[in-house]
Motif scaffolding. Structure first.
Motif, short mmCIF file in Angstrom:
data_model
loop_
_atom_site.label_atom_id
_atom_site.label_comp_id
_atom_site.label_asym_id
_atom_site.label_seq_id
_atom_site.Cartn_x
_atom_site.Cartn_y
_atom_site.Cartn_z
N GLU A 188 20.30 23.49 8.13
CA GLU A 188 20.51 24.37 6.98
C GLU A 188 20.01 23.69 5.70
OE1 GLU A 188 22.39 27.43 9.25
OE2 GLU A 188 21.60 27.41 7.20
N MET A 189 19.32 24.47 4.87
CA MET A 189 18.81 23.96 3.59
C MET A 189 19.24 24.93 2.49
SD MET A 189 15.07 22.49 4.70
CE MET A 189 15.13 21.18 3.46
N ALA A 208 9.03 22.03 -1.96
CA ALA A 208 9.75 21.06 -1.13
C ALA A 208 8.97 20.68 0.12
CB ALA A 208 11.12 21.62 -0.73
N ALA A 209 7.63 20.60 0.02
CA ALA A 209 6.82 20.28 1.20
C ALA A 209 7.18 18.92 1.78
CB ALA A 209 5.33 20.33 0.84
N GLY A 210 7.43 17.93 0.92
CA GLY A 210 7.76 16.60 1.42
C GLY A 210 9.07 16.57 2.18
N GLU A 211 10.06 17.28 1.69
CA GLU A 211 11.35 17.33 2.35
C GLU A 211 11.24 18.02 3.71
OE1 GLU A 211 15.92 18.87 1.35
OE2 GLU A 211 14.27 19.27 -0.05
N VAL A 212 10.51 19.12 3.76
CA VAL A 212 10.32 19.82 5.03
C VAL A 212 9.53 18.94 5.99
CG1 VAL A 212 9.25 21.83 6.12
CG2 VAL A 212 10.50 22.09 3.96
N ALA A 213 8.50 18.26 5.49
CA ALA A 213 7.69 17.38 6.34
C ALA A 213 8.52 16.26 6.95
CB ALA A 213 6.53 16.81 5.54
N GLN A 249 11.27 24.53 25.69
CA GLN A 249 10.97 23.34 24.91
C GLN A 249 12.04 23.10 23.84
OE1 GLN A 249 8.95 25.91 25.58
NE2 GLN A 249 6.78 25.34 25.59
N PRO A 250 12.14 21.86 23.37
CA PRO A 250 13.01 21.59 22.21
C PRO A 250 12.48 22.33 20.98
CG PRO A 250 12.39 19.54 23.33
CD PRO A 250 11.53 20.62 23.90
N VAL A 251 13.40 22.92 20.22
CA VAL A 251 13.02 23.71 19.04
C VAL A 251 13.85 23.26 17.84
CG1 VAL A 251 12.80 26.02 18.06
CG2 VAL A 251 12.54 25.70 20.53
N LEU A 252 13.19 23.04 16.73
CA LEU A 252 13.86 22.79 15.45
C LEU A 252 13.68 24.02 14.58
CD1 LEU A 252 15.23 20.95 13.30
CD2 LEU A 252 12.91 20.23 12.64
N ILE A 253 14.78 24.57 14.07
CA ILE A 253 14.73 25.67 13.11
C ILE A 253 15.21 25.13 11.76
CG2 ILE A 253 15.68 27.90 12.45
CD1 ILE A 253 15.71 28.70 15.34
N ILE A 254 14.33 25.16 10.77
CA ILE A 254 14.66 24.76 9.41
C ILE A 254 15.02 26.04 8.66
CG2 ILE A 254 13.76 23.69 7.31
CD1 ILE A 254 11.82 22.10 9.12
N ASN A 255 16.20 26.05 8.01
CA ASN A 255 16.76 27.31 7.53
C ASN A 255 17.05 27.31 6.04
OD1 ASN A 255 17.55 29.95 8.03
ND2 ASN A 255 19.70 29.40 8.39
N PRO A 256 16.05 27.64 5.20
CA PRO A 256 16.34 27.89 3.80
C PRO A 256 17.24 29.12 3.67
CG PRO A 256 13.97 27.85 4.24
CD PRO A 256 14.65 27.86 5.55
N HIS A 257 17.97 29.22 2.60
CA HIS A 257 18.92 30.32 2.46
C HIS A 257 18.27 31.48 1.70
CE1 HIS A 257 22.86 28.09 3.60
NE2 HIS A 257 21.87 27.87 4.43
N ASN A 258 17.42 32.20 2.45
CA ASN A 258 16.78 33.40 1.92
C ASN A 258 17.15 34.59 2.81
OD1 ASN A 258 15.16 33.10 4.24
ND2 ASN A 258 13.61 31.96 3.09
N HIS A 259 16.42 35.67 2.74
CA HIS A 259 16.80 36.89 3.45
C HIS A 259 16.70 36.76 4.97
CE1 HIS A 259 12.42 37.25 3.30
NE2 HIS A 259 12.50 38.14 4.27
N LEU A 260 16.08 35.69 5.48
CA LEU A 260 15.96 35.50 6.92
C LEU A 260 16.91 34.41 7.45
CD1 LEU A 260 12.11 35.82 7.36
CD2 LEU A 260 13.86 37.40 8.18
N ILE A 309 10.48 28.30 10.90
CA ILE A 309 11.15 28.60 9.64
C ILE A 309 11.07 30.12 9.42
CG2 ILE A 309 11.16 28.30 7.14
CD1 ILE A 309 10.06 25.58 7.40
N GLY A 310 12.16 30.70 8.92
CA GLY A 310 12.13 32.11 8.56
C GLY A 310 11.84 33.01 9.74
N VAL A 311 12.68 32.96 10.78
CA VAL A 311 12.41 33.68 12.03
C VAL A 311 12.88 35.13 11.90
CG1 VAL A 311 12.70 33.67 14.52
CG2 VAL A 311 12.82 31.51 13.25
N PRO A 312 11.99 36.11 12.03
CA PRO A 312 12.40 37.52 11.97
C PRO A 312 12.97 37.99 13.31
CG PRO A 312 10.03 37.39 12.17
CD PRO A 312 10.53 35.97 12.10
#
Length: 288
Positions: free
Chosen positions: A261-262, A273-278, A232-243, A147-150
């Motif tokens: 996308e979130m 939103a810990a439960g949703e991300v989990a 490896q398989p990678v999941l990127i969870i993407n909130p809509h912030n500056h990253l 999450i939030g990859v620079p």
């Protein structure tokens, strides 16, 4: 001193034998490593058939910032949030590290904990440490969640280093903390209460004045070379912030990435939103 010490304490109050939010599972703390290299973990869940999940935090927070996510994941797997050396309750390195140096320290903690195959979650600077671990150890790191990859390079990366990796000096002036107080407490995201905002403020200040070290390491790291080599398989969870845009670029650079996308989330995602991300993480890690 032994290599493994377990302490069951309350993460929110100084008394008690664990931490439990309303209705949440009990979490514990422990230290791994030897004298001068103690790394602190917040853990939940029990051993199951799948690989344990290790979580790496953003700078200059600690694993405490990921405690809501650990709690949400604990019913389905063994999960731990690690304090990067120099942050939270982990011992500080003797000198400033580059990103491979942080990876070495985290890897040593895994070895001290006698871990075999693992899954890794990483947020911001933790995402880069997680990615380099996955690149180094394709047989040990099974799956990766970021999450939030620079994911920056060139002038953009240098600009972020200039912005976030400025050396600090501890002074007697309380105003040196004003900007961080406003960020965490006065201007905290909707859904984050005053107590949690204050907790986040205190958590970051534990690394002061060297909290910028891991930012400096992250924004000098060759992310393109690293991500191109991950298999490896990678999941990127993407909130809509500056990253958000940088995270999409990271997904495009990976061989086996999926991005979710979130747009309804921005900041404070583990508090609101810990439960949703989990749920997203559980679904990805449980796939055949």
């Amino acid at each position: 001193m032994t290599d493994l010490v377990r302490l069951d304490i309350n993460l929110q109050t100084p008394q008690g034998c664990g931490v439990r939010s309303s209705g949440g599972p009990l979490l514990s703390r422990r230290y791994v490593g030897g004298a001068g290299q103690q790394v602190h973990l917040i853990e939940g869940g029990t051993e199951r058939d799948g690989a344990p999940l290790y979580c790496l935090h953003a700078t200059a927070y600690s694993g405490q910032s990921l405690a809501p996510l650990v709690r949400a994941l604990a019913p389905s797997r063994r999960v731990a949030a690690m304090d990067t050396p120099g942050y939270g309750a982990s011992d500080a390195p003797a000198q400033r590290l580059d990103l491979p140096g942080y990876v070495d320290a985290v890897e040593a903690a895994f070895n001290a904990a006698r871990e075999g195959c693992i899954d890794i979650f990483g947020y911001h600077t933790g995402a880069l440490i997680a990615a380099e671990l996955a690149r180094r150890h394709p047989g040990r790191v099974r799956r990766l969640v970021l999450i939030g990859v620079p994911f920056f390079s060139g002038d953009e990366q240098a600009a972020w280093r200039h912005r976030l990796a400025q050396p600090a000096t501890l002074t007697a002036d309380l105003d040196q903390f004003r900007e961080r107080w406003d960020f965490f407490v006065r201007d905290r995201p909707p859904g984050v209460d005053l107590g949690k905002g204050f907790e986040n403020f205190v958590d970051e200040l534990r690394a002061w004045p060297n909290g910028w070290w891991a930012h400096d390491a992250a924004f000098r790291f060759d992310v393109q070379e690293c991500f191109a080599a991950i298999r490896q398989p990678v999941l990127i969870i993407n909130p809509h912030n500056h990253l958000a845009a940088a995270s999409r670029q990271a997904a495009a650079a990976l061989r086996r990435a999926r991005i979710v996308e979130m747009p309804h989330l921005a900041n404070g995602i583990f508090d609101v939103a810990a439960g949703e991300v989990a749920d997203l993480i559980d679904g990805f890690l449980n796939e055949e």
